[in-house]
Write a protein that holds these residues in place. Structure first.
Motif, mmCIF file in Angstrom:
data_model
loop_
_atom_site.group_PDB
_atom_site.id
_atom_site.type_symbol
_atom_site.label_atom_id
_atom_site.label_comp_id
_atom_site.label_asym_id
_atom_site.label_seq_id
_atom_site.Cartn_x
_atom_site.Cartn_y
_atom_site.Cartn_z
ATOM 1 N N THR A 1 0.835 -1.210 0.000
ATOM 2 C CA THR A 1 0.000 0.000 0.000
ATOM 3 C C THR A 1 0.864 1.251 0.000
ATOM 4 O OG1 THR A 1 -1.770 -1.155 1.166
ATOM 5 C CG2 THR A 1 -1.797 1.253 1.218
ATOM 6 N N ARG B 1 2.548 1.624 -3.415
ATOM 7 C CA ARG B 1 1.586 2.018 -4.443
ATOM 8 C C ARG B 1 1.308 3.519 -4.371
ATOM 9 N NH1 ARG B 1 -4.288 0.027 -3.640
ATOM 10 N NH2 ARG B 1 -4.601 2.146 -2.895
ATOM 11 N N LYS B 2 1.139 4.051 -3.168
ATOM 12 C CA LYS B 2 0.881 5.483 -3.018
ATOM 13 C C LYS B 2 2.056 6.316 -3.523
ATOM 14 C CE LYS B 2 -2.205 5.046 0.995
ATOM 15 N NZ LYS B 2 -2.352 5.310 2.449
#
Length: 226
Positions: free
Chosen positions: A22, A25-26
């Motif tokens: 996560t 990905r950000k």
């Protein structure tokens, strides 16, 4: 031109940090440059946060397929492995190239039979290109007392992977002539002069806008832009 990057000429070396999928990905949302290690062929990739059946959307600039033919198969991106691999993939979700972070903000991947490719933040990549361009041209190597001992020309002519040709001018000091560098590159903010023997002289920019050989010595060697 080379990077891979200084290939990150601006940043210091630092190990890739551990993070989950996560977080990575950000951090990946935005514009990136996908390039060969010498940056002779580049492609701007915009990674988006919009979902697709196999991953997330992306956009490739129009010239990508001509510069890097394999990019014509790329339709999406995703995070794979233990959350540390950026996958540029085809419509079926299969890898076109998998890239792993080797330094902060710099990802490296290999395609069998082709070589290594670098994915780097676009702004950082363009800053590197500008830095490389500023290095091209004539230089003087001088001692600490200002005595010139050699003239040399840094070129943007590729000599080998990541390296470019350098030429010494006539009547160089015997120390420099014996070293006889034939290649150079900009690596993590340092100028590296490389001889065919494998010997490397490293120069760092100092506070006086000149490049001093490191490690420093009582009789330093300095590169000055002409």
């Amino acid at each position: 031109m080379a990077v891979a990057a200084l290939w990150a000429a601006i940043a210091c070396v630092s190990p890739a940090r551990s993070q989950d999928a996560t977080d990575l990905r950000k951090e990946m949302i935005g514009q990136w440059e996908l390039a060969t290690t010498d940056r002779s062929k580049t492609c701007v990739v915009t990674l988006k946060n919009d979902s697709t059946p196999q991953g997330f959307k992306l956009e490739l600039e129009p010239g990508c397929a001509a510069a890097l033919p394999f990019t014509k198969d790329i339709t999406a991106w995703s995070i794979k492995g233990l959350g540390d691999i950026v996958r540029l993939q085809d419509a079926a979700g299969q890898s076109v190239v998998d890239l792993t972070e080797v330094e902060t903000g710099i990802f490296e991947g290999m395609r069998t039979g082709e070589g290594i490719y670098i994915l780097q933040d676009l702004a950082a990549a363009r800053s590197l290109a500008k830095s490389m361009d500023q290095m091209i041209g004539d230089w003087a190597m001088v001692r600490g007392n200002g005595q010139s001992i050699c003239g040399l020309t840094l070129t943007n002519t590729e000599a080998s992977q990541d390296n470019f040709q350098v030429f010494l001018k006539p009547k160089c000091d015997s120390v420099v002539a014996a070293f006889a560098p034939t290649q150079w590159r900009l690596d993590h903010g340092q100028i590296l002069l490389i001889a065919d023997s494998g010997e490397i002289w490293t120069f760092e920019a100092d506070d006086n806008a000149q490049w001093r050989r490191v490690p420093d010595s009582a009789d330093p060697l300095i590169l000055l832009r002409q």
